[in-house]
Design an enzyme around this catalytic site. Structure first.
Site, PDB file in Angstrom:
ATOM      1  N   TYR A   1     -17.790  -8.639  -5.946  1.00  0.00           N
ATOM      2  CA  TYR A   1     -17.489  -9.301  -4.950  1.00  0.00           C
ATOM      3  C   TYR A   1     -18.167 -10.558  -4.917  1.00  0.00           C
ATOM      4  O   TYR A   1     -17.773 -11.852  -4.737  1.00  0.00           O
ATOM      5  CB  TYR A   1     -17.750  -8.715  -3.691  1.00  0.00           C
ATOM      6  CG  TYR A   1     -16.502  -7.884  -3.050  1.00  0.00           C
ATOM      7  CD1 TYR A   1     -16.726  -6.341  -3.528  1.00  0.00           C
ATOM      8  CD2 TYR A   1     -15.284  -8.029  -2.620  1.00  0.00           C
ATOM      9  CE1 TYR A   1     -15.656  -5.590  -3.427  1.00  0.00           C
ATOM     10  CE2 TYR A   1     -14.416  -7.373  -2.214  1.00  0.00           C
ATOM     11  CZ  TYR A   1     -14.528  -5.981  -2.531  1.00  0.00           C
ATOM     12  OH  TYR A   1     -13.212  -5.174  -2.464  1.00  0.00           O
TER      13      TYR A   1
ATOM     14  N   ASN B   1      -5.645 -12.381   2.636  1.00  0.00           N
ATOM     15  CA  ASN B   1      -6.621 -12.740   1.761  1.00  0.00           C
ATOM     16  C   ASN B   1      -7.961 -12.840   2.192  1.00  0.00           C
ATOM     17  O   ASN B   1      -7.983 -13.223   3.489  1.00  0.00           O
ATOM     18  CB  ASN B   1      -6.310 -14.305   1.053  1.00  0.00           C
ATOM     19  CG  ASN B   1      -4.725 -14.240   0.576  1.00  0.00           C
ATOM     20  OD1 ASN B   1      -4.262 -13.207  -0.133  1.00  0.00           O
ATOM     21  ND2 ASN B   1      -4.088 -15.362   0.392  1.00  0.00           N
TER      22      ASN B   1
ATOM     23  N   HIS C   1      -7.503  -8.319   6.517  1.00  0.00           N
ATOM     24  CA  HIS C   1      -8.485  -7.692   5.700  1.00  0.00           C
ATOM     25  C   HIS C   1      -9.898  -8.199   5.350  1.00  0.00           C
ATOM     26  O   HIS C   1     -10.564  -7.851   4.474  1.00  0.00           O
ATOM     27  CB  HIS C   1      -7.743  -7.695   4.194  1.00  0.00           C
ATOM     28  CG  HIS C   1      -6.468  -6.784   4.271  1.00  0.00           C
ATOM     29  ND1 HIS C   1      -5.633  -6.822   3.382  1.00  0.00           N
ATOM     30  CD2 HIS C   1      -6.119  -5.918   5.377  1.00  0.00           C
ATOM     31  CE1 HIS C   1      -4.522  -6.100   3.792  1.00  0.00           C
ATOM     32  NE2 HIS C   1      -4.786  -5.487   4.924  1.00  0.00           N
TER      33      HIS C   1
ATOM     34  N   GLY D   1       3.766 -15.223  -0.922  1.00  0.00           N
ATOM     35  CA  GLY D   1       2.837 -14.620  -2.043  1.00  0.00           C
ATOM     36  C   GLY D   1       2.238 -13.215  -1.777  1.00  0.00           C
ATOM     37  O   GLY D   1       1.079 -13.059  -2.041  1.00  0.00           O
TER      38      GLY D   1
ATOM     39  N   SER E   1       3.145  -8.695  -2.356  1.00  0.00           N
ATOM     40  CA  SER E   1       3.838  -8.045  -3.009  1.00  0.00           C
ATOM     41  C   SER E   1       4.132  -6.958  -1.838  1.00  0.00           C
ATOM     42  O   SER E   1       4.993  -5.980  -2.322  1.00  0.00           O
ATOM     43  CB  SER E   1       3.167  -6.991  -4.194  1.00  0.00           C
ATOM     44  OG  SER E   1       1.908  -6.593  -3.628  1.00  0.00           O
TER      45      SER E   1
ATOM     46  N   PRO F   1       7.756 -15.887  -6.535  1.00  0.00           N
ATOM     47  CA  PRO F   1       8.571 -15.994  -7.820  1.00  0.00           C
ATOM     48  C   PRO F   1       9.191 -15.042  -8.117  1.00  0.00           C
ATOM     49  O   PRO F   1      10.156 -14.752  -8.691  1.00  0.00           O
ATOM     50  CB  PRO F   1       7.508 -16.550  -8.914  1.00  0.00           C
ATOM     51  CG  PRO F   1       6.179 -16.635  -8.032  1.00  0.00           C
ATOM     52  CD  PRO F   1       6.107 -16.012  -6.631  1.00  0.00           C
TER      53      PRO F   1
HETATM   54  C1  BV8 Z   1      -5.549   1.911   6.296  1.00  0.00           C
HETATM   55  C2  BV8 Z   1      -9.377  -6.544   1.022  1.00  0.00           C
HETATM   56  C3  BV8 Z   1      -5.910   3.875   7.479  1.00  0.00           C
HETATM   57  C4  BV8 Z   1     -10.422  -6.051  -0.205  1.00  0.00           C
HETATM   58  C5  BV8 Z   1      -7.479  -5.189   0.851  1.00  0.00           C
HETATM   59  C6  BV8 Z   1      -4.106   6.762   0.021  1.00  0.00           C
HETATM   60  C7  BV8 Z   1      -5.223   6.752   0.506  1.00  0.00           C
HETATM   61  C8  BV8 Z   1      -5.942   5.888   1.306  1.00  0.00           C
HETATM   62  C9  BV8 Z   1      -5.098   5.080   2.140  1.00  0.00           C
HETATM   63  C10 BV8 Z   1      -3.840   4.985   1.474  1.00  0.00           C
HETATM   64  C11 BV8 Z   1      -3.156   5.606   0.950  1.00  0.00           C
HETATM   65  N1  BV8 Z   1      -1.751   5.545   0.625  1.00  0.00           N
HETATM   66  C12 BV8 Z   1      -1.426   4.548   1.422  1.00  0.00           C
HETATM   67  C13 BV8 Z   1      -2.730   4.116   1.983  1.00  0.00           C
HETATM   68  C14 BV8 Z   1      -2.820   3.127   3.102  1.00  0.00           C
HETATM   69  C15 BV8 Z   1      -3.701   1.765   2.167  1.00  0.00           C
HETATM   70  C16 BV8 Z   1      -2.516   1.305   1.394  1.00  0.00           C
HETATM   71  O1  BV8 Z   1      -1.655   0.498   1.927  1.00  0.00           O
HETATM   72  N2  BV8 Z   1      -2.618   1.641   0.075  1.00  0.00           N
HETATM   73  C17 BV8 Z   1      -1.765   1.022  -1.004  1.00  0.00           C
HETATM   74  C18 BV8 Z   1      -2.279   0.828  -2.277  1.00  0.00           C
HETATM   75  C19 BV8 Z   1      -0.275   1.862  -0.774  1.00  0.00           C
HETATM   76  N3  BV8 Z   1      -3.968   0.938   3.187  1.00  0.00           N
HETATM   77  C20 BV8 Z   1      -5.301   1.089   3.738  1.00  0.00           C
HETATM   78  O2  BV8 Z   1      -6.171   1.872   3.072  1.00  0.00           O
HETATM   79  C21 BV8 Z   1      -5.456  -0.041   4.761  1.00  0.00           C
HETATM   80  N4  BV8 Z   1      -6.371   0.961   5.752  1.00  0.00           N
HETATM   81  O3  BV8 Z   1      -4.386   2.431   6.060  1.00  0.00           O
HETATM   82  O4  BV8 Z   1      -6.461   2.486   7.115  1.00  0.00           O
HETATM   83  C22 BV8 Z   1      -6.806   4.169   8.731  1.00  0.00           C
HETATM   84  C23 BV8 Z   1      -6.210   4.183  10.111  1.00  0.00           C
HETATM   85  C24 BV8 Z   1      -7.215   4.455  10.953  1.00  0.00           C
HETATM   86  C25 BV8 Z   1      -8.415   4.802  10.920  1.00  0.00           C
HETATM   87  C26 BV8 Z   1      -8.988   4.840   9.637  1.00  0.00           C
HETATM   88  C27 BV8 Z   1      -8.287   4.441   8.396  1.00  0.00           C
HETATM   89  C28 BV8 Z   1      -6.698  -1.047   4.212  1.00  0.00           C
HETATM   90  C29 BV8 Z   1      -5.768  -1.822   3.303  1.00  0.00           C
HETATM   91  C30 BV8 Z   1      -6.703  -3.103   3.091  1.00  0.00           C
HETATM   92  C31 BV8 Z   1      -7.234  -3.086   1.669  1.00  0.00           C
HETATM   93  N5  BV8 Z   1      -8.088  -4.420   1.337  1.00  0.00           N
HETATM   94  N6  BV8 Z   1      -8.050  -6.528   0.685  1.00  0.00           N
HETATM   95  C32 BV8 Z   1     -10.395  -7.040  -1.506  1.00  0.00           C
HETATM   96  O5  BV8 Z   1      -9.732  -8.240  -1.380  1.00  0.00           O
HETATM   97  O6  BV8 Z   1     -11.224  -6.701  -2.169  1.00  0.00           O
HETATM   98  S1  BV8 Z   1      -5.812  -5.364   0.176  1.00  0.00           S
HETATM   99  C33 BV8 Z   1      -5.591  -6.340  -1.162  1.00  0.00           C
HETATM  100  O7  BV8 Z   1      -4.634  -5.848  -1.682  1.00  0.00           O
HETATM  101  C34 BV8 Z   1      -5.006  -7.813  -0.438  1.00  0.00           C
HETATM  102  O8  BV8 Z   1      -5.790  -8.052   0.843  1.00  0.00           O
HETATM  103  C35 BV8 Z   1      -3.655  -7.507  -0.422  1.00  0.00           C
HETATM  104  O9  BV8 Z   1      -3.415  -6.974   1.005  1.00  0.00           O
HETATM  105  C36 BV8 Z   1      -3.292  -6.598  -1.302  1.00  0.00           C
HETATM  106  C37 BV8 Z   1      -2.697  -7.234  -2.558  1.00  0.00           C
HETATM  107  O10 BV8 Z   1      -1.505  -7.536  -2.174  1.00  0.00           O
HETATM  108  P1  BV8 Z   1      -1.117  -9.085  -2.340  1.00  0.00           P
HETATM  109  O11 BV8 Z   1      -1.944  -9.985  -1.343  1.00  0.00           O
HETATM  110  O12 BV8 Z   1       0.396  -8.986  -2.140  1.00  0.00           O
HETATM  111  O13 BV8 Z   1      -1.055  -9.480  -3.763  1.00  0.00           O
HETATM  112  P2  BV8 Z   1      -0.671  -8.876  -5.035  1.00  0.00           P
HETATM  113  O14 BV8 Z   1      -1.357  -9.127  -6.039  1.00  0.00           O
HETATM  114  O15 BV8 Z   1      -0.320  -7.350  -4.622  1.00  0.00           O
HETATM  115  O16 BV8 Z   1       0.796  -9.606  -5.204  1.00  0.00           O
HETATM  116  C38 BV8 Z   1       0.697 -11.040  -5.394  1.00  0.00           C
HETATM  117  C39 BV8 Z   1       2.120 -11.491  -4.918  1.00  0.00           C
HETATM  118  O17 BV8 Z   1       1.972 -12.832  -5.031  1.00  0.00           O
HETATM  119  C40 BV8 Z   1       3.271 -10.937  -5.953  1.00  0.00           C
HETATM  120  O18 BV8 Z   1       4.147 -10.600  -5.225  1.00  0.00           O
HETATM  121  C41 BV8 Z   1       3.602 -12.338  -6.867  1.00  0.00           C
HETATM  122  O19 BV8 Z   1       5.098 -12.255  -7.115  1.00  0.00           O
HETATM  123  C42 BV8 Z   1       3.242 -13.216  -5.856  1.00  0.00           C
HETATM  124  N7  BV8 Z   1       2.935 -14.546  -6.581  1.00  0.00           N
HETATM  125  C43 BV8 Z   1       2.068 -14.799  -7.557  1.00  0.00           C
HETATM  126  N8  BV8 Z   1       2.191 -16.007  -7.930  1.00  0.00           N
HETATM  127  C44 BV8 Z   1       2.425 -16.921  -6.621  1.00  0.00           C
HETATM  128  C45 BV8 Z   1       3.146 -15.609  -6.010  1.00  0.00           C
HETATM  129  N9  BV8 Z   1       3.737 -16.008  -4.727  1.00  0.00           N
HETATM  130  C46 BV8 Z   1       3.765 -17.369  -4.473  1.00  0.00           C
HETATM  131  N10 BV8 Z   1       3.370 -18.430  -5.376  1.00  0.00           N
HETATM  132  C47 BV8 Z   1       2.770 -18.084  -6.481  1.00  0.00           C
HETATM  133  N11 BV8 Z   1       2.167 -19.024  -7.119  1.00  0.00           N
END
Ligand code: BV8
Ligand code: ZN
Length: 251
Positions: free
Chosen positions: A69, A104, A121, A194, A196, A221
């Site tokens: 971090y 973000n 987040h 931006g 996924s 994209p």
């Molecule tokens: C919750 C902070 C429950 C940290 C982040 C199994 C076990 C445990 C949990 C789960 C599970 N299955 C599902 C879950 C729920 C889980 C979840 O969703 N998991 C996913 C993997 C399936 N969610 C959670 O755990 C959440 N909490 O559910 O709590 C609960 C309820 C009650 C009481 C207690 C608990 C918490 C989720 C938050 C996690 N923290 N961030 C850190 O940053 O280190 S998530 C982090 O990843 C980001 O914040 C973001 O949300 C995610 C990444 O996604 P994106 O931002 O979309 O980025 P990514 O790289 O994926 O995509 C980039 C995109 O940009 C692409 O589409 C690309 O094409 C595009 N792009 C690229 N270049 C450009 C562009 N677009 C435009 N212009 C460009 N130039």
């Protein structure tokens, strides 16, 4: 040359009373911050964040997680907002109401001039005590590449200082989540930039907005995250499409 945008999209933008903007890591990509999904430098690949961005990983290896971090925090501090962030900040002066919600943890929206940004987040710049949640602010200079770094200790209770972000398995901050949900329910148009759309519950916001009657616009994209929803899908980078879109809607 400004790419042609559909007339009705430009009209809906201009007519919108309340625009919600939802951004993900892609909005900061052109600022030099790797996204989770970016195959080459993406954090997802290198550190597999679903394993590392968790309280369990932090307790198991606080130095690895705190080091990661701190590396990201110093990267953010070295980066600058890109034209996509600037366009979103400009939008707040053009439409009657604009709510910026971001997944973000960087502060690039704020540095571009966006106001009242909702961080569902958390923020990498707001560390707190893992045990008593007391904020921590003093900043020792961080080595250039802090692969491993012992987290500081809380002045109050001696607990480890943790990043002020929401980890996987942790619930979202209630106030921010409620504000994001209510914006999704009340906006006329949601601009999804931006992301996924893989991480919940944030990924539910566009669906919620569309179900509440909002026009959906996605800028990415790599479209496809919002399959099944109706809307305007603008393929391209945020830093290129957003300035062009705003200029076309408000010449
Ligand atoms: C919750 C902070 C429950 C940290 C982040 C199994 C076990 C445990 C949990 C789960 C599970 N299955 C599902 C879950 C729920 C889980 C979840 O969703 N998991 C996913 C993997 C399936 N969610 C959670 O755990 C959440 N909490 O559910 O709590 C609960 C309820 C009650 C009481 C207690 C608990 C918490 C989720 C938050 C996690 N923290 N961030 C850190 O940053 O280190 S998530 C982090 O990843 C980001 O914040 C973001 O949300 C995610 C990444 O996604 P994106 O931002 O979309 O980025 P990514 O790289 O994926 O995509 C980039 C995109 O940009 C692409 O589409 C690309 O094409 C595009 N792009 C690229 N270049 C450009 C562009 N677009 C435009 N212009 C460009 N130039
Ligand atoms: Zn403490």
């Amino acid at each position: 040359m400004t790419p042609a945008f559909p007339r009705d999209l430009l009209e809906r933008l201009r007519a919108a009373r309340h625009i919600m903007v939802l951004t993900g890591a892609g909005a900061s990509a052109e600022s030099g911050i790797p996204t989770f999904r970016d195959a080459l430098t993406g954090l997802w690949k290198r550190f597999d964040p679903t394993q590392l961005a968790t309280a369990k990983a932090f307790e198991a290896d606080p130095e690895l997680v705190w080091g990661w971090y701190e590396w990201r925090r110093t990267l953010v501090a070295r980066c600058a907002p890109n034209p996509g962030h600037d366009a979103i900040a400009r939008l707040q002066g053009l439409a009657p109401q604009v709510t910026v919600v971001t997944q973000n943890v960087d502060d690039l929206h704020e540095r571009a001039g966006s106001a009242a940004v909702i961080h569902v987040h958390g923020s990498i710049g707001a560390p707190r005590c893992f045990d008593c949640a007391r904020g921590w602010s003093s900043r020792d200079p961080v080595p250039a590449d802090p692969a491993r770094l012992a987290p500081p200790r809380c002045a109050d209770c001696g607990g480890m200082i943790r990043p002020g972000v929401v980890w996987f398995g942790e619930s979202l901050p209630p106030r921010e989540w409620a504000a994001a949900e209510s914006a999704a329910r009340s906006c006329d148009l949601i601009l999804v930039v931006g992301t996924s759309s893989l991480v919940y519950p944030a990924a539910d916001l566009p669906r919620l907005a569309a179900a509440s009657g909002a026009v959906l616009v996605e800028v990415n994209p790599d479209l496809g995250g919002l399959d099944g929803l109706d809307g305007h899908f603008l393929r391209g980078a945020a830093g290129e499409v957003l300035p062009a879109l705003i200029a076309a809607a408000w010449p």
